[in-house]
Design a protein around this motif. Sequence first.
Motif, PDB file in Angstrom:
ATOM      1  N   SER A   1       0.838  -1.205   0.000  1.00  0.00           N
ATOM      2  CA  SER A   1       0.000   0.000   0.000  1.00  0.00           C
ATOM      3  C   SER A   1       0.873   1.255   0.000  1.00  0.00           C
ATOM      4  O   SER A   1       2.090   1.189   0.186  1.00  0.00           O
ATOM      5  N   ALA A   2       0.200   2.404  -0.181  1.00  0.00           N
ATOM      6  CA  ALA A   2       0.843   3.706  -0.025  1.00  0.00           C
ATOM      7  C   ALA A   2       0.149   4.494   1.090  1.00  0.00           C
ATOM      8  O   ALA A   2       0.050   5.718   1.044  1.00  0.00           O
ATOM      9  N   ASN A   3      -0.330   3.777   2.094  1.00  0.00           N
ATOM     10  CA  ASN A   3      -1.070   4.416   3.179  1.00  0.00           C
ATOM     11  C   ASN A   3      -0.228   5.345   4.037  1.00  0.00           C
ATOM     12  O   ASN A   3      -0.764   6.093   4.859  1.00  0.00           O
ATOM     13  N   PHE A   4       1.071   5.288   3.856  1.00  0.00           N
ATOM     14  CA  PHE A   4       1.957   6.179   4.617  1.00  0.00           C
ATOM     15  C   PHE A   4       1.866   7.622   4.130  1.00  0.00           C
ATOM     16  O   PHE A   4       2.415   8.528   4.755  1.00  0.00           O
ATOM     17  N   GLU A   5       1.190   7.853   3.000  1.00  0.00           N
ATOM     18  CA  GLU A   5       1.051   9.221   2.482  1.00  0.00           C
ATOM     19  C   GLU A   5       0.032   9.996   3.323  1.00  0.00           C
ATOM     20  O   GLU A   5      -1.091   9.537   3.525  1.00  0.00           O
ATOM     21  N   VAL A   6       0.434  11.184   3.783  1.00  0.00           N
ATOM     22  CA  VAL A   6      -0.449  11.996   4.636  1.00  0.00           C
ATOM     23  C   VAL A   6      -0.533  13.437   4.106  1.00  0.00           C
ATOM     24  O   VAL A   6      -0.783  14.370   4.861  1.00  0.00           O
ATOM     25  N   THR A   7      -0.347  13.575   2.802  1.00  0.00           N
ATOM     26  CA  THR A   7      -0.325  14.913   2.212  1.00  0.00           C
ATOM     27  C   THR A   7      -1.612  15.679   2.496  1.00  0.00           C
ATOM     28  O   THR A   7      -1.574  16.892   2.733  1.00  0.00           O
ATOM     29  N   ASN A   8      -2.748  14.984   2.488  1.00  0.00           N
ATOM     30  CA  ASN A   8      -4.034  15.689   2.621  1.00  0.00           C
ATOM     31  C   ASN A   8      -4.113  16.494   3.910  1.00  0.00           C
ATOM     32  O   ASN A   8      -4.484  17.672   3.891  1.00  0.00           O
ATOM     33  N   TRP A   9      -3.778  15.902   5.060  1.00  0.00           N
ATOM     34  CA  TRP A   9      -3.909  16.681   6.301  1.00  0.00           C
ATOM     35  C   TRP A   9      -2.663  17.504   6.640  1.00  0.00           C
ATOM     36  O   TRP A   9      -2.752  18.485   7.388  1.00  0.00           O
ATOM     37  N   VAL A  10      -1.518  17.167   6.072  1.00  0.00           N
ATOM     38  CA  VAL A  10      -0.336  18.017   6.258  1.00  0.00           C
ATOM     39  C   VAL A  10      -0.559  19.371   5.584  1.00  0.00           C
ATOM     40  O   VAL A  10      -0.223  20.429   6.135  1.00  0.00           O
ATOM     41  N   LEU A  11      -1.138  19.336   4.393  1.00  0.00           N
ATOM     42  CA  LEU A  11      -1.473  20.597   3.720  1.00  0.00           C
ATOM     43  C   LEU A  11      -2.439  21.427   4.562  1.00  0.00           C
ATOM     44  O   LEU A  11      -2.392  22.661   4.555  1.00  0.00           O
ATOM     45  N   GLY A  12      -3.313  20.750   5.290  1.00  0.00           N
ATOM     46  CA  GLY A  12      -4.235  21.461   6.169  1.00  0.00           C
ATOM     47  C   GLY A  12      -3.515  22.221   7.270  1.00  0.00           C
ATOM     48  O   GLY A  12      -3.883  23.357   7.607  1.00  0.00           O
ATOM     49  N   PHE A  13      -2.477  21.617   7.843  1.00  0.00           N
ATOM     50  CA  PHE A  13      -1.698  22.326   8.872  1.00  0.00           C
ATOM     51  C   PHE A  13      -0.944  23.512   8.266  1.00  0.00           C
ATOM     52  O   PHE A  13      -0.767  24.542   8.926  1.00  0.00           O
ATOM     53  N   GLU A  14      -0.503  23.360   7.027  1.00  0.00           N
ATOM     54  CA  GLU A  14       0.130  24.503   6.353  1.00  0.00           C
ATOM     55  C   GLU A  14      -0.887  25.641   6.208  1.00  0.00           C
ATOM     56  O   GLU A  14      -0.552  26.821   6.384  1.00  0.00           O
ATOM     57  N   MET A  15      -2.124  25.289   5.891  1.00  0.00           N
ATOM     58  CA  MET A  15      -3.185  26.287   5.784  1.00  0.00           C
ATOM     59  C   MET A  15      -3.403  26.989   7.127  1.00  0.00           C
ATOM     60  O   MET A  15      -3.557  28.216   7.183  1.00  0.00           O
ATOM     61  N   ILE A  16      -3.414  26.243   8.208  1.00  0.00           N
ATOM     62  CA  ILE A  16      -3.581  26.833   9.535  1.00  0.00           C
ATOM     63  C   ILE A  16      -2.449  27.813   9.824  1.00  0.00           C
ATOM     64  O   ILE A  16      -2.666  28.900  10.382  1.00  0.00           O
ATOM     65  N   GLY A  17      -1.227  27.453   9.421  1.00  0.00           N
ATOM     66  CA  GLY A  17      -0.091  28.347   9.634  1.00  0.00           C
ATOM     67  C   GLY A  17      -0.272  29.681   8.934  1.00  0.00           C
ATOM     68  O   GLY A  17       0.021  30.745   9.499  1.00  0.00           O
ATOM     69  N   ILE A  18      -0.746  29.649   7.712  1.00  0.00           N
ATOM     70  CA  ILE A  18      -0.993  30.896   6.975  1.00  0.00           C
ATOM     71  C   ILE A  18      -2.107  31.691   7.657  1.00  0.00           C
ATOM     72  O   ILE A  18      -2.019  32.917   7.806  1.00  0.00           O
ATOM     73  N   ALA A  19      -3.152  30.998   8.104  1.00  0.00           N
ATOM     74  CA  ALA A  19      -4.237  31.676   8.815  1.00  0.00           C
ATOM     75  C   ALA A  19      -3.721  32.306  10.111  1.00  0.00           C
ATOM     76  O   ALA A  19      -4.145  33.410  10.487  1.00  0.00           O
ATOM     77  N   PHE A  20      -2.815  31.616  10.794  1.00  0.00           N
ATOM     78  CA  PHE A  20      -2.206  32.172  12.006  1.00  0.00           C
ATOM     79  C   PHE A  20      -1.523  33.512  11.722  1.00  0.00           C
ATOM     80  O   PHE A  20      -1.559  34.424  12.546  1.00  0.00           O
ATOM     81  N   SER A  21      -0.882  33.601  10.578  1.00  0.00           N
ATOM     82  CA  SER A  21      -0.180  34.830  10.237  1.00  0.00           C
ATOM     83  C   SER A  21      -1.153  36.005  10.137  1.00  0.00           C
ATOM     84  O   SER A  21      -0.846  37.124  10.572  1.00  0.00           O
ATOM     85  N   HIS A  22      -2.332  35.764   9.594  1.00  0.00           N
ATOM     86  CA  HIS A  22      -3.360  36.808   9.527  1.00  0.00           C
ATOM     87  C   HIS A  22      -3.826  37.209  10.931  1.00  0.00           C
ATOM     88  O   HIS A  22      -3.978  38.397  11.230  1.00  0.00           O
ATOM     89  N   LEU A  23      -4.061  36.205  11.781  1.00  0.00           N
ATOM     90  CA  LEU A  23      -4.517  36.498  13.132  1.00  0.00           C
ATOM     91  C   LEU A  23      -3.458  37.281  13.901  1.00  0.00           C
ATOM     92  O   LEU A  23      -3.778  38.219  14.647  1.00  0.00           O
ATOM     93  N   SER A  24      -2.202  36.905  13.724  1.00  0.00           N
ATOM     94  CA  SER A  24      -1.103  37.584  14.402  1.00  0.00           C
ATOM     95  C   SER A  24      -1.024  39.053  14.023  1.00  0.00           C
ATOM     96  O   SER A  24      -0.938  39.942  14.878  1.00  0.00           O
ATOM     97  N   LYS A  25      -1.065  39.317  12.725  1.00  0.00           N
ATOM     98  CA  LYS A  25      -1.005  40.698  12.253  1.00  0.00           C
ATOM     99  C   LYS A  25      -2.146  41.530  12.839  1.00  0.00           C
ATOM    100  O   LYS A  25      -1.962  42.667  13.271  1.00  0.00           O
TER     101      LYS A  25
END
Length: 530
Positions: A328-352
């Motif tokens: 299998s390729a079940n070790f791939e977790v790109t879908n939710w890792v990208l979500g954490f990247e999105m949260i990081g960008i959102a954090f930058s808006h909240l911080s500003k």
Amino acid sequence: MGMKQKTIVLNGIDLTIQQVRQIAREQTYIEICPDALSKVKAARKIVDDMLQDDKTIYGLNRGVGGNKDIAIPKHKLPEFNLNLLLSHAVATGDPMSVEDVRAMMTVRLNSWLLGYTGIHPEIVLLLKDFINFGIHPIIPAQGSVGVSDLAFLAHLGLALLGHGDVLFQGVTLKAIVAIHKAGLQVATLCPKDGLSIVSANSYSSGKGAILLADIIDFLDTADMIYSLSLEGFHANMNTLDRSLEKTKSFPGQHLSIENVRSYLRGSYLWNTDKLKAIQDPLSFRSACHIHGSVRDAVMSVVEYLHIQLQSSDDNPVVMIEEKRIQGSANFEVTNWVLGFEMIGIAFSHLSKSSCFRSIKLGMPSFTKLTRFLSPKDSIYHGFGTIQKTFSSLDAEIRHLANPISSDYISIAADMEDHATNAPYVIQKTTKMLDNLYKILAIEALHAAQAIDLRNGIRLGVGTQKIYEIIRSEVPFLDRDRNLSIDIHKIYNLLKSGQLKAEFENKQQEQRSSFPLYQRQKGEEFINEVY
């Protein structure tokens, strides 16, 4: 070992982010569902049967990674499984925190209970005992590229064998010593057990679960401090008008608006006042929408991480009903890792947004108060220099918000040419959250000072409590003093959850009344999230 009051039963199928945090942070006792353990045993039998049939299977009788084509003779299997752990134990850097180790162990144990791994049941039971007895392997926190946390889990596997160092009852001991002190026996590796231990993203998903639970708490705190700033600023309340809800139905922003409205119930701000500005700066007008954007991002990631916590990352996967083992390729977790990247960008808006509110609270042209909120316009500097502090913290957040999940190289004889850097994505997002608490602490100091300078204004029923708790830690700035001490006190106050605890019941009522969330995700799921 005495039974602890709180017990969570793991069965592989319903572990929540809140439970991961509870087991990791509160060191909650765990048990294993008997039916789940039966699946583990059934999967193990299939592995043993396949070995006897001499079928070619990755990680069982063939090598792993770039050595996938190397056959492993049966008499070499014990050595191969030990070598797999030894060769993969390549992590470096500072050790993980105890709570991160516990989260990783919990998530890996839960995934074993699905019956897709084929690990020997005795190792499953030993890992449960490690969690319950508080045997915490000392594992360096760098060395995984986020396509299974192989290096980290290899160190865990070695600890189960009695290798390396662990923390036990607050003392660093050799793993073998701690295991014997707890009255346990070291694990014995059977065929495939080496790969069954390491083939998972348990560090990333475990630490990620804790982070998501912490972010949800943080967002409530951010709403509280923003509410206090509105009163200190003498803000226009137009954007909090409930009639606007029907004009734009993003659920996150409406939840934040309802929070803020509840904190400000009874506030002087609701009174008609011709001295108010027609419109305030966007950092004051749009904060609930910005906070809501983070909430909506978090909701998306919680949904996917919830799936992750009940899933197998294994390669290969044992299929019990079909009596076979499938690559299998079940070790791939790109879908939710990208979500954490999105949260990081959102954090930058909240911080500003928070930083700009603090700046404007110190500007007489906006507030009609003293410059930098000094106690009086004289020799005092007030909150002038502190702007450099939150500017520095915000710069770190902006830098850390840059995506890193696509920065990888092809490794393992060019076989592994994709990665996610999931551990570092979670680590940097955790650092951003910590910085945000410091930025909010500084905003809270500004808000409370502005309220005092307004001399006797009527606060909301919620903001009055928030103000009193803040003032119980830090007094009015009546002359210049070491503000690092004040920042640290309020930072610790906010992170402690004391403010959130004051309003917990009320917030649960508000969330249960949000049909938008319930319709989109399901009420049971939302209750788990919040």
